[in-house]
Design an enzyme around this catalytic site. Structure first.
Site, short mmCIF file in Angstrom:
data_model
loop_
_atom_site.label_atom_id
_atom_site.label_comp_id
_atom_site.label_asym_id
_atom_site.label_seq_id
_atom_site.Cartn_x
_atom_site.Cartn_y
_atom_site.Cartn_z
N SER A 198 0.04 38.20 3.03
CA SER A 198 -1.31 38.66 2.71
C SER A 198 -1.50 40.15 3.03
CB SER A 198 -2.31 37.85 3.55
OG SER A 198 -3.59 38.43 3.54
N TYR B 8 -5.48 42.05 -1.68
CA TYR B 8 -6.93 42.09 -1.76
C TYR B 8 -7.23 43.51 -2.20
CZ TYR B 8 -7.98 37.66 0.64
OH TYR B 8 -8.12 36.34 0.99
N THR C 71 -5.54 38.55 -5.56
CA THR C 71 -6.52 37.48 -5.31
C THR C 71 -7.87 37.90 -5.85
OG1 THR C 71 -5.30 36.64 -3.43
CG2 THR C 71 -7.63 36.08 -3.51
N LYS D 60 -4.53 35.26 -8.69
CA LYS D 60 -4.81 34.09 -7.84
C LYS D 60 -6.31 33.80 -7.80
CE LYS D 60 -3.85 32.23 -3.20
NZ LYS D 60 -5.02 32.22 -2.32
N HIS E 203 -8.76 28.76 -3.16
CA HIS E 203 -8.67 29.37 -1.84
C HIS E 203 -8.78 28.30 -0.74
CE1 HIS E 203 -8.83 33.74 -0.54
NE2 HIS E 203 -8.86 33.13 0.64
#
Ligand SMILES: Cc1cc2nc3c(=O)[nH]c(=O)nc-3n(C[C@H](O)[C@H](O)[C@H](O)COP(=O)(O)O)c2cc1C
Length: 368
Positions: A121, A145, A171, A239, A263
């Protein structure tokens, strides 16, 4: 002479026994702090979507074949050219040092030892380069992100590329965090665990580590896909896709993969179980790009059902966090090995010799 004390980057490890994935949660609760356990285990609002992710698998049934001459099923597969021992992915999870001191390093080593795909991540608690050094050529993807600040985005993409990431997972379902009451009650937040942000900040003239906060961008649109692909030269996987039209639009805008996910029920509560959306999305994608699926996977049979409904790779989130909490990298490997064992039984009993056979398996669903 006293030996120099070396700090083991993998911390204390423990080869845990895994009975099933569901019971890991209760075991992990005993070793984690209240805030940490709350953050990992919760869903948003009332937790409907989180629970439905797993219960919806009950509305999917597999039609087994017999007399197919199956012996020692082979669950190895490839994803975007990477060879995997099983079609499994450690779904991107923020701040893994909250589960275990080794954080993403433990996750990467566990995944590598198990021969499955690892993803990291943006909000990781170990830097990209350190994590990739553990992966050391084993298949690895980076989850983005989208930061408001393009120069921070460039930094992340450069790091991911240098680390040999196979793809960038953008995402798209988290333009605002879901409302999670346990974090409010426990006053819990991830601040202080964001290694990539600290790495970037420390390279900024006159800004100390943690001194420059980079917010995520709220207004995401399709044009981003091409911008990220052009800059990084890497395939971009989107995603958080739950609607077939979004899958088609993303592919038309240049997406190289679709990641069906809600999620883990941490964002919009009230969305259907992720598996319910997979068949329609797979039909819309029509094999143009590969599909990753996650949400509520706790059984080998869940993995088979997802593959048979159109997934090419199946992500698992919380169970790997619990494995990490209980045994460091060995706990992660134990969870993957247990799932592989269940996949093996399910393949044998459905009459599937290979993952391609699984994908062709006949399935009945009780949802429209
Ligand atoms: C504690 C936690 C942190 C997460 N952090 C991220 C993240 O940083 N980026 C992301 O794309 N998804 C994140 N997710 C979502 C997972 O990637 C995945 O979609 C979800 O966990 C799958 O559901 P499962 O936990 O039921 O397997 C997180 C999930 C959890 C439980």
């Amino acid at each position: 002479m006293i030996d120099a004390v070396k700090t083991d980057p993998f911390g204390e490890v423990n080869a845990i026994d895994v009975l099933d994935l569901a019971s890991l949660e209760g075991r992990a609760e005993k070793v984690l702090g209240r805030g940490e356990f709350g953050y990992i285990s919760e869903g948003s609002d009332d937790g409907y979507t989180m629970r439905r992710n797993t219960t919806a698998f009950q509305d999917v049934e597999m039609l087994p074949r017999v007399l197919q001459g199956v012996e020692k099923p082979d669950q190895s597969t490839t994803f975007m050219g990477a060879k995997l021992a099983s079609p499994l992915l450690t779904a991107p999870i923020a701040g893994n040092t909250l589960a275990h001191s080794s954080g993403e390093l433990g996750l990467a080593k566990g995944a590598k030892e198990a021969g499955i795909m690892m993803s990291q991540s943006t909000f990781a608690s170990k830097p990209i380069a350190e994590t990739a050094a553990v992966s050391d050529g084993a298949p690895y993807m980076f989850q983005l992100y989208m930061p408001k600040d393009w120069s921070y985005c460039e930094y992340l993409l450069d790091e991911a590329k240098n680390a040999g990431a196979l793809a960038i997972i953008l995402t798209a379902d988290s333009t605002l965090g879901g409302y999670r009451e346990k974090d409010v009650m426990n006053h819990y937040h991830l601040k202080g665990r964001l290694a990539n942000l600290e790495g970037y900040n420390s390279g900024q003239t006159g800004v100390g580590a943690g001194g420059l906060f980079k917010e995520s961008m709220q207004k995401l649109d399709l044009a981003l896909i091409d911008k990220l692909a052009s800059y990084s030269g890497l395939p971009i996987i989107i995603k958080g896709i739950q609607h077939p039209d979004d899958a088609v639009a993303a592919i038309n805008a240049g997406a190289a993969g679709i990641y069906v996910s809600n999620h883990g029920g941490r964002q919009l509560d009230g969305a259907p179980g992720a598996i319910e959306q997979l068949p329609a999305i797979a039909a819309a994608v029509d094999h143009r790009v590969p599909i990753i699926f996650d949400g509520g996977v706790q059984r080998g049979t869940h993995v088979l059902k997802a593959l048979a409904l159109g997934a090419d790779l199946v992500g698992v989130g919380r169970p790997f966090s619990y494995g990490l909490a209980l045994g460091g990298w060995q706990g992660v490997k134990a969870v993957a090995d247990h799932l592989k064992m269940e996949i093996n039984i399910a393949m044998q009993l459905t009459g599937c010799q290979t993952i391609e056979d699984v994908k062709r398996m006949k399935i009945k669903t009780r949802f429209a």
